[in-house]
Write a protein that holds these residues in place. Structure first.
Motif, PDB file in Angstrom:
ATOM      1  N   VAL A 177       0.835  -1.216   0.000  1.00 11.86           N
ATOM      2  CA  VAL A 177       0.000   0.000   0.000  1.00 11.86           C
ATOM      3  C   VAL A 177       0.861   1.254   0.000  1.00 11.86           C
ATOM      4  O   VAL A 177       0.588   2.216  -0.726  1.00 11.86           O
ATOM      5  CB  VAL A 177      -0.948  -0.011   1.223  1.00 11.86           C
ATOM      6  N   HIS A 178       1.905   1.231   0.798  1.00 10.37           N
ATOM      7  CA  HIS A 178       2.828   2.373   0.888  1.00 10.37           C
ATOM      8  C   HIS A 178       3.387   2.722  -0.488  1.00 10.37           C
ATOM      9  O   HIS A 178       3.376   3.881  -0.903  1.00 10.37           O
ATOM     10  CB  HIS A 178       3.955   2.020   1.858  1.00 10.37           C
ATOM     11  N   GLU A 179       3.885   1.714  -1.201  1.00  5.43           N
ATOM     12  CA  GLU A 179       4.494   1.985  -2.498  1.00  5.43           C
ATOM     13  C   GLU A 179       3.454   2.370  -3.545  1.00  5.43           C
ATOM     14  O   GLU A 179       3.689   3.251  -4.373  1.00  5.43           O
ATOM     15  CB  GLU A 179       5.316   0.779  -2.959  1.00  5.43           C
ATOM     16  N   LEU A 180       2.304   1.735  -3.531  1.00  2.84           N
ATOM     17  CA  LEU A 180       1.250   2.108  -4.472  1.00  2.84           C
ATOM     18  C   LEU A 180       0.772   3.538  -4.229  1.00  2.84           C
ATOM     19  O   LEU A 180       0.408   4.248  -5.173  1.00  2.84           O
ATOM     20  CB  LEU A 180       0.076   1.134  -4.368  1.00  2.84           C
ATOM     21  N   ALA A 181       0.783   3.953  -2.959  1.00  2.84           N
ATOM     22  CA  ALA A 181       0.344   5.321  -2.633  1.00  2.84           C
ATOM     23  C   ALA A 181       1.234   6.357  -3.298  1.00  2.84           C
ATOM     24  O   ALA A 181       0.795   7.469  -3.597  1.00  2.84           O
ATOM     25  CB  ALA A 181       0.325   5.517  -1.119  1.00  2.84           C
ATOM     26  N   HIS A 182       2.491   5.989  -3.547  1.00  4.83           N
ATOM     27  CA  HIS A 182       3.406   6.920  -4.203  1.00  4.83           C
ATOM     28  C   HIS A 182       3.024   7.179  -5.661  1.00  4.83           C
ATOM     29  O   HIS A 182       3.504   8.137  -6.265  1.00  4.83           O
ATOM     30  CB  HIS A 182       4.838   6.394  -4.132  1.00  4.83           C
ATOM     31  N   LEU A 183       2.165   6.356  -6.215  1.00  6.81           N
ATOM     32  CA  LEU A 183       1.698   6.603  -7.576  1.00  6.81           C
ATOM     33  C   LEU A 183       0.739   7.787  -7.618  1.00  6.81           C
ATOM     34  O   LEU A 183       0.518   8.369  -8.677  1.00  6.81           O
ATOM     35  CB  LEU A 183       1.003   5.353  -8.136  1.00  6.81           C
ATOM     36  N   ARG A 184       0.183   8.144  -6.447  1.00  8.90           N
ATOM     37  CA  ARG A 184      -0.698   9.314  -6.357  1.00  8.90           C
ATOM     38  C   ARG A 184      -0.058  10.468  -5.597  1.00  8.90           C
ATOM     39  O   ARG A 184      -0.286  11.628  -5.908  1.00  8.90           O
ATOM     40  CB  ARG A 184      -2.020   8.916  -5.681  1.00  8.90           C
ATOM     41  N   GLU A 185       0.741  10.136  -4.594  1.00 10.23           N
ATOM     42  CA  GLU A 185       1.395  11.159  -3.775  1.00 10.23           C
ATOM     43  C   GLU A 185       2.882  10.835  -3.697  1.00 10.23           C
ATOM     44  O   GLU A 185       3.279   9.846  -3.092  1.00 10.23           O
ATOM     45  CB  GLU A 185       0.797  11.200  -2.366  1.00 10.23           C
ATOM     46  N   LYS A 186       3.720  11.651  -4.321  1.00 14.24           N
ATOM     47  CA  LYS A 186       5.149  11.364  -4.400  1.00 14.24           C
ATOM     48  C   LYS A 186       5.854  11.518  -3.061  1.00 14.24           C
ATOM     49  O   LYS A 186       6.775  10.783  -2.738  1.00 14.24           O
ATOM     50  CB  LYS A 186       5.817  12.288  -5.436  1.00 14.24           C
ATOM     51  N   ASN A 187       5.446  12.511  -2.278  1.00 11.47           N
ATOM     52  CA  ASN A 187       6.144  12.826  -1.034  1.00 11.47           C
ATOM     53  C   ASN A 187       5.426  12.238   0.173  1.00 11.47           C
ATOM     54  O   ASN A 187       4.234  11.927   0.126  1.00 11.47           O
ATOM     55  CB  ASN A 187       6.264  14.351  -0.871  1.00 11.47           C
ATOM     56  N   HIS A 188       6.177  12.105   1.272  1.00 10.63           N
ATOM     57  CA  HIS A 188       5.595  11.602   2.508  1.00 10.63           C
ATOM     58  C   HIS A 188       4.943  12.751   3.275  1.00 10.63           C
ATOM     59  O   HIS A 188       5.324  13.061   4.412  1.00 10.63           O
ATOM     60  CB  HIS A 188       6.667  10.919   3.370  1.00 10.63           C
ATOM     61  N   ASP A 189       3.948  13.363   2.667  1.00 15.12           N
ATOM     62  CA  ASP A 189       3.248  14.475   3.306  1.00 15.12           C
ATOM     63  C   ASP A 189       1.947  13.984   3.936  1.00 15.12           C
ATOM     64  O   ASP A 189       1.656  12.782   3.950  1.00 15.12           O
ATOM     65  CB  ASP A 189       2.989  15.597   2.306  1.00 15.12           C
ATOM     66  N   ASP A 190       1.161  14.901   4.473  1.00 17.41           N
ATOM     67  CA  ASP A 190      -0.077  14.503   5.145  1.00 17.41           C
ATOM     68  C   ASP A 190      -1.034  13.783   4.214  1.00 17.41           C
ATOM     69  O   ASP A 190      -1.714  12.826   4.620  1.00 17.41           O
ATOM     70  CB  ASP A 190      -0.768  15.745   5.733  1.00 17.41           C
ATOM     71  N   GLU A 191      -1.087  14.231   2.949  1.00 15.12           N
ATOM     72  CA  GLU A 191      -1.976  13.586   1.988  1.00 15.12           C
ATOM     73  C   GLU A 191      -1.558  12.139   1.748  1.00 15.12           C
ATOM     74  O   GLU A 191      -2.397  11.243   1.618  1.00 15.12           O
ATOM     75  CB  GLU A 191      -1.988  14.365   0.663  1.00 15.12           C
TER      76      GLU A 191
END
Length: 243
Positions: free
Chosen positions: A196-210
């Motif tokens: 999930v963490h890596e797939l989330a980077h496909l929508r949000e590149k940075n480790h921000d609140d979003e």
């Protein structure tokens, strides 16, 4: 490519501790840097600067000692595996007995990992067992990535099975998800967290609140799963030689 060179190993006493360290000169470096990892202490200094590595270490002595003790504790937690019949190896969080037997293929049951004897005799138990883990990882990671990608409304390019020393996963700008095969020793919910963490980077590149909100949407217990990895990563090392 920047030029760099490393010197012989040296020793220094810091706060009553004898520390071995290396020195690396780099034309890329703009200021001195201390790196402490599982392999030891290295001081990187700029080519053009007159910097004394021992002075840099003494100025950061407490930090160096703390980091080194952390890695020493990590090394002590690495399982002392023998790779012999009867030993237990975790697969998706469940300990399974290693069995080496005459058979047509390697098989996995709820309680065992069974290796084909003739294949082991042509290689080593460790190498064959790693290949089995990699095979299982390829299938399991793809299945979980497909499941969560659909849930999250994202598309990835492909899954790569890697053996990163310090990373459990990564996501490239082209959509390639790289996952460490050693994750197959962790509980399934921890594997899902990394996916999930890596797939989330496909929508949000940075480790921000979003980004973390997106991760939490599909893994509400992500903080506990990340903490499990932090506390148990040494248990997912085959042997100290792999470091």
């Amino acid at each position: 490519m920047a030029k760099s060179q490393s010197s012989d190993r040296r020793t220094i006493e810091l706060l009553g501790n004898r520390i071995e360290f290396g020195v690396r000169q780099s034309s890329d470096a703009t200021k001195p840097r201390i790196d402490v990892d599982i392999h030891g202490v290295t001081v990187t200094v700029p080519d053009s600067a007159d910097v004394q590595p021992t002075k840099v270490l003494r100025e950061n002595a407490a930090w160096v000692i703390e980091k080194q003790r952390g890695f020493e504790k990590y090394r002590e937690e690495i399982p002392d595996r023998t790779f012999e019949t009867g030993e237990s190896f975790p697969l998706l969080g469940t300990d399974r007995e290693l069995v080496i037997e005459p058979a047509r293929s390697h098989t996995i049951t709820n309680t065992s990992i069974r290796l084909r004897k003739s294949t082991v005799e042509q290689s080593t138990v460790k190498r064959v067992l790693e290949n089995v883990y990699r095979r299982e990882a390829r299938d399991h990671f793809a299945e979980r990535a497909d499941y969560y990608a659909e849930q999250m409304g994202v598309e990835y390019e492909k899954i790569e099975i890697r053996n990163q020393r310090t990373k459990w996963g990564s996501c490239s700008t082209t959509g390639t998800i790289s996952l460490n095969w050693r994750l197959m020793m962790a509980p399934p919910e921890v594997v899902d967290y990394v996916v999930v963490h890596e797939l989330a980077h496909l929508r949000e590149k940075n480790h921000d609140d979003e980004f973390w909100s997106l991760v939490a949407e599909y893994d509400p217990e992500y903080e506990a799963h990340a903490e499990w990895l932090n506390e148990n990563s040494a248990r997912l090392i085959f042997t100290e030689d792999d470091l």
